[in-house]
Design an enzyme around this catalytic site. Structure first.
Site, PDB file in Angstrom:
ATOM      1  CB  CYS A 250      -0.053  82.451  25.875  1.00 52.41           C
ATOM      2  SG  CYS A 250       1.025  83.850  26.231  1.00 52.41           S
ATOM      3  CG  HIS A 360      -2.695  83.487  30.065  1.00 51.62           C
ATOM      4  ND1 HIS A 360      -1.913  82.429  30.497  1.00 51.62           N
ATOM      5  CD2 HIS A 360      -1.878  84.276  29.330  1.00 51.62           C
ATOM      6  CE1 HIS A 360      -0.673  82.582  30.042  1.00 51.62           C
ATOM      7  NE2 HIS A 360      -0.634  83.699  29.340  1.00 51.62           N
ATOM      8  CD  GLU A 362      -4.299  80.580  32.420  1.00 47.40           C
ATOM      9  OE1 GLU A 362      -3.351  81.364  32.606  1.00 47.40           O
ATOM     10  OE2 GLU A 362      -4.766  80.360  31.294  1.00 47.40           O
TER      11      GLU A 362
END
Length: 385
Positions: A250, A360, A362
């Protein structure tokens, strides 16, 4: 039922009911397309300075829990929803979402026509706004004076003040220094699960201090605001390139791009949500990704030119990205592309161990299609299980 409203800098008013503690707040208004994960969104430091509009119509139905927090406290400037649930139904809930908003002093408004608001942002671009219980003229004055996100270094405001460590889950296989530009806790969890001890350092940490820790790799985290003013971190990354493996996510992706010599630019309304299709150039696979950013890296600036215009028919063209470019650190190749607008979503250095992605992996919240990026990082450091 206290009246509340959102007023944009262009004078557009969206009326509803105030929830939370009835506070008044100002920020850049964006919309998020995630179907779940409202608590993770508000506590994601990447949303510092932003008023978030959730496009999912029903918010708050499963309450709030400390387990979903991505930071010690939420940092979003405000929240706008279509319908706030009056009931909480989840075994995980530690309380209602409205109580969570009030406890943290988040300005929020419900019963807003969020479909109209989203269309307005898409057509006019993300802009400053003010949300709360004040009269429209007062909110308009606040929104007009905000000045937007461009040129603002927000990462330093959400970064940790002091370094700290998080031990790995299971046997220790390696050591990572993570630059906290607005680090989400689920990212630390994913690194820990791969046997990596994570040492989190402030955004302004110089390269020499990082190298003194003898890490196996350096991680550049997500974060808010414009990447170009984060000059201290950019200089540190330039000093680290070629000396230690690097992964950026990011804002960290944008910082790496700037360190390589590329430029960044502001997107019309950004990418915020959990349903963004991204194509991997290596194998052509399409991943559905979670994203939150308002700026993008322009690889054509490294190539000495400008990107070709997007086709009038609206289809994404691979010509929007150069096949490879030269930097002071060797060849840089694009690895991922957003299929909604053709923007760069990933890059890899061919001559130094460094790569980054704009999304992202995660997945907090969002799909976990790209979770393998953390395994790639471990492999790049030579510490994979």
């Amino acid at each position: 039922m206290t009246p509340g409203r959102l007023v944009l800098a262009d004078g557009t008013v969206f009326s509803g009911r105030a929830i939370g503690d009835g506070a008044v707040s100002v920020g850049e208004v964006v919309f998020n397309t995630a179907m779940t994960g409202y608590q993770e969104v508000l506590s994601d430091p990447s949303y510092a300075g932003q008023i978030v509009t959730m496009t999912a119509p029903h918010i708050g139905n499963y309450g709030a829990t400390p387990d979903d927090e991505q930071a010690p406290h939420p940092v979003a400037a405000g929240l706008v929803v279509r319908s706030m649930s009056r009931a909480t139904s989840s075994w995980r809930a530690a309380g209602s979402f409205t109580d969570y908003l009030a406890r943290h002093g988040i300005a929020a408004v419900t019963d807003v026509d969020t479909r109209r608001l989203t269309r307005h942002i898409r057509e006019c671009g993300a802009m400053s706004g003010a949300v709360g219980t004040a009269d429209p003229d007062a909110l308009l004055a606040l929104a007009s004076a905000h000045g937007g996100m461009a040129g603002r270094d927000l990462a330093g405001g959400v970064s940790t003040a002091e370094p700290y460590r998080r031990p790995p889950t299971g046997p220790r296989r390696g050591h990572v220094v993570a630059y906290d530009l607005g680090l989400k806790q689920d990212i630390v969890v994913q690194l820990n699960r791969r046997g990596l001890e994570v040492q989190v350092v402030p955004a302004a940490t110089p390269a020499d201090a990082v190298l003194a820790e003898r890490p196996d790799g350096v991680f550049l985290s997500n974060g808010p605001g414009d990447p170009e003013p984060v000059r201290t971190t950019i200089r540190a990354v330039q000093d680290l390139l070629g000396r230690v493996p690097i992964l950026g996510i990011c804002l960290g992706h944008q910082i790496l791009g700037l360190a390589l010599g590329a430029r960044t630019y502001k997107l019309p309304f950004g990418h915020h949500g959990g349903n963004h299709p991204v194509r991997r150039f290596g194998d052509g696979r399409v991943e559905i990704t979670a994203q939150n950013h308002g700026f993008a890296v322009d690889l054509w600036s490294l190539a000495g030119g400008e990107a070709p215009p997007q086709p009038a028919h609206g289809l994404v063209s691979p010509d929007l990205l150069p096949p490879a470019v030269d930097s002071h650190f060797g060849r840089v190749v694009p690895t991922h592309q957003n299929l909604n607008d053709g923007t760069l979503e990933g890059l890899r250095c061919e001559e130094v161990p460094a790569f980054s992605v704009q999304y992202h992996p995660e997945a907090a919240p969002g799909p976990n299609d790209a979770m393998g990026l953390f395994d790639e990082f471990a492999a790049l450091m030579g510490v994979a299980a």
